[in-house]
Design a protein around this motif. Sequence first.
Motif, mmCIF file in Angstrom:
data_model
loop_
_atom_site.group_PDB
_atom_site.id
_atom_site.type_symbol
_atom_site.label_atom_id
_atom_site.label_comp_id
_atom_site.label_asym_id
_atom_site.label_seq_id
_atom_site.Cartn_x
_atom_site.Cartn_y
_atom_site.Cartn_z
ATOM 1 N N SER A 122 -117.150 46.409 15.304
ATOM 2 C CA SER A 122 -116.631 45.569 16.371
ATOM 3 C C SER A 122 -117.286 45.878 17.719
ATOM 4 O O SER A 122 -117.762 44.967 18.406
ATOM 5 C CB SER A 122 -115.118 45.739 16.478
ATOM 6 O OG SER A 122 -114.604 45.001 17.567
ATOM 7 N N TRP A 123 -117.304 47.161 18.124
ATOM 8 C CA TRP A 123 -117.833 47.501 19.440
ATOM 9 C C TRP A 123 -118.594 48.828 19.486
ATOM 10 O O TRP A 123 -119.389 49.064 20.401
ATOM 11 C CB TRP A 123 -116.695 47.582 20.463
ATOM 12 C CG TRP A 123 -115.571 48.505 20.066
ATOM 13 C CD1 TRP A 123 -114.435 48.179 19.388
ATOM 14 C CD2 TRP A 123 -115.489 49.923 20.297
ATOM 15 N NE1 TRP A 123 -113.640 49.277 19.184
ATOM 16 C CE2 TRP A 123 -114.246 50.365 19.745
ATOM 17 C CE3 TRP A 123 -116.310 50.849 20.928
ATOM 18 C CZ2 TRP A 123 -113.847 51.696 19.794
ATOM 19 C CZ3 TRP A 123 -115.908 52.184 20.981
ATOM 20 C CH2 TRP A 123 -114.687 52.583 20.432
ATOM 21 N N GLU A 168 -119.535 35.373 16.051
ATOM 22 C CA GLU A 168 -118.113 35.035 16.052
ATOM 23 C C GLU A 168 -117.654 34.492 17.399
ATOM 24 O O GLU A 168 -116.734 33.679 17.472
ATOM 25 C CB GLU A 168 -117.298 36.284 15.697
ATOM 26 C CG GLU A 168 -115.814 36.027 15.538
ATOM 27 C CD GLU A 168 -115.051 37.276 15.150
ATOM 28 O OE1 GLU A 168 -113.850 37.165 14.858
ATOM 29 O OE2 GLU A 168 -115.668 38.362 15.132
ATOM 30 N N THR A 169 -118.324 34.894 18.481
ATOM 31 C CA THR A 169 -117.929 34.486 19.829
ATOM 32 C C THR A 169 -118.629 33.217 20.292
ATOM 33 O O THR A 169 -117.986 32.293 20.801
ATOM 34 C CB THR A 169 -118.219 35.620 20.832
ATOM 35 O OG1 THR A 169 -117.569 36.805 20.396
ATOM 36 C CG2 THR A 169 -117.726 35.254 22.226
ATOM 37 N N ILE A 170 -119.950 33.151 20.130
ATOM 38 C CA ILE A 170 -120.700 32.009 20.677
ATOM 39 C C ILE A 170 -121.539 31.282 19.629
ATOM 40 O O ILE A 170 -122.403 30.462 19.967
ATOM 41 C CB ILE A 170 -121.597 32.447 21.851
ATOM 42 C CG1 ILE A 170 -122.610 33.510 21.402
ATOM 43 C CG2 ILE A 170 -120.763 32.957 23.012
ATOM 44 C CD1 ILE A 170 -123.631 33.858 22.481
ATOM 45 N N PRO A 174 -122.854 38.859 23.121
ATOM 46 C CA PRO A 174 -121.803 38.333 22.228
ATOM 47 C C PRO A 174 -122.359 38.082 20.832
ATOM 48 O O PRO A 174 -123.549 37.798 20.666
ATOM 49 C CB PRO A 174 -121.388 37.013 22.897
ATOM 50 C CG PRO A 174 -121.903 37.106 24.300
ATOM 51 C CD PRO A 174 -123.129 37.951 24.249
ATOM 52 N N THR A 175 -121.506 38.173 19.815
ATOM 53 C CA THR A 175 -121.939 37.968 18.437
ATOM 54 C C THR A 175 -121.706 36.522 18.001
ATOM 55 O O THR A 175 -121.206 35.695 18.766
ATOM 56 C CB THR A 175 -121.183 38.912 17.497
ATOM 57 O OG1 THR A 175 -119.779 38.597 17.563
ATOM 58 C CG2 THR A 175 -121.393 40.363 17.900
ATOM 59 N N ARG A 204 -122.435 49.080 20.058
ATOM 60 C CA ARG A 204 -122.944 48.705 21.377
ATOM 61 C C ARG A 204 -123.267 49.934 22.232
ATOM 62 O O ARG A 204 -124.168 49.897 23.091
ATOM 63 C CB ARG A 204 -121.922 47.831 22.104
ATOM 64 C CG ARG A 204 -121.658 46.489 21.441
ATOM 65 C CD ARG A 204 -120.658 45.664 22.244
ATOM 66 N NE ARG A 204 -120.347 44.410 21.585
ATOM 67 C CZ ARG A 204 -121.080 43.296 21.681
ATOM 68 N NH1 ARG A 204 -122.182 43.305 22.422
ATOM 69 N NH2 ARG A 204 -120.719 42.194 21.061
ATOM 70 N N ALA A 230 -125.900 33.169 19.756
ATOM 71 C CA ALA A 230 -125.998 34.623 19.774
ATOM 72 C C ALA A 230 -127.298 35.081 19.124
ATOM 73 O O ALA A 230 -127.976 35.994 19.617
ATOM 74 C CB ALA A 230 -124.800 35.241 19.060
#
Length: 434
Positions: free
Chosen positions: A186-187, A109-111, A106-107, A190, A115
Amino acid sequence: MTSPAGDRRSLHKAFAASLSGTALEWYDFAAYSVAAATIFGHLFFPSEDQLASTMAAFSTYAVGYLARPLGGFLFGRLGDVLGRKRILVMTLVLTGVATFLIGVLPTYETIGGFAAVLLVLLRFAQGVGIGGEWGGAVLLSSEFGDPGKRGFWASAAQIGPPAGNLLANGVLAVLAALLTEDQFNSWGWRIAFLLSGALVGFGLWIRLKLEETPVFKQIQERGERSSAPISEVFRTERRALVAAVLIRVCPDVLYALFTVFVLTYVTTHTDLSRGAGLAAVMIGSAFQLFLMPLFGALSDRVSRRKMYLVATIAAGIWPFVFFPMVSGGSFFMLVTGIVLALVIHAALYGPQAALVTEQFSPRLRYTGSSLAYTLAGVIGGAPAPLLFTALLAGYDTWVAIGVYLLATAVVSIVGVVLARDPDREEEAALEPVR
């Protein structure tokens, strides 16, 4: 006794195992390096100041180098005690799993800040794996071959970085081309890290099929394995270790400049795009795939130390040619400059594996080579992108960067002066039976 044909097959398998394993691990490392230079700043270290975000991302790049000595100490010792093959399986798994987990991380922005902590830990694991990989990969190919051709056979491990760099840049470039910028940020990025799972499986398949090296078998049969190789290297082969460390400093800094930091410089100080920088690095890396073994083989025919000395001098001079070349924003000049920089790097890196390993006695080679490789990384490669960024921000001129690289060239010249030529009698005593 192994038949000549069977022995030749083992040699080719060892070359492939050395090349493929280091290529896969450097794919992991290069994917991180490119991501740190381009997108990790705002994903994991968001800041209103773009340069500050990039410096924070480069600090995690340095963590991978700082972790290498631990891998060198741990796996280098085990490689001289337990053997080359078993340890190389461990290092491949460690690096591959760490890279795969970065792909699902997670980035900010998420955690939030956690992160960045997780990213640093996984980067650390990458560094530990690569720290134990290089020495064993070099010995895996060179100890199956003729010591008189060590420059060529040992270059298998040296092809790994440009091969991995080419593959990582290629994957990221394709993703960037197929996806919108929002999708990539965004993804899409990955995917490059998740691919390491399949790549590691391929590398393991090759390495598990390989036998232990003939040189280590003979050391084992004669009861000459060291019970404490780390302390023995520091006690009996200090000059060899110092020489091998210094030899590696300039090439590490040169490579960091022209494959990592150049992406930042191109996007902030020229009119060229990130894609142009990636393309130029890929073209230069493609040339290195052929130049590494070529220069390795050449070093078997001429003095390795003299060849290395000339290439080191060229490395120190090249920034003062390169930066004026690209100041006009010409893509052709950028490609030309990076290709020539990586030609110089290949002239150093191709014969470097042989030059470093032959500084140490065979029974201490995995430990000595791993320590030299990892300690040099801490001095040279680890802080290089961060220092490049700081020097550019502080002086607002590429000249400071050029002076820095020139200083590292002087350091490596001292290492060449301290280095020894190979002991042919020692090599003959452990040469594989044909």
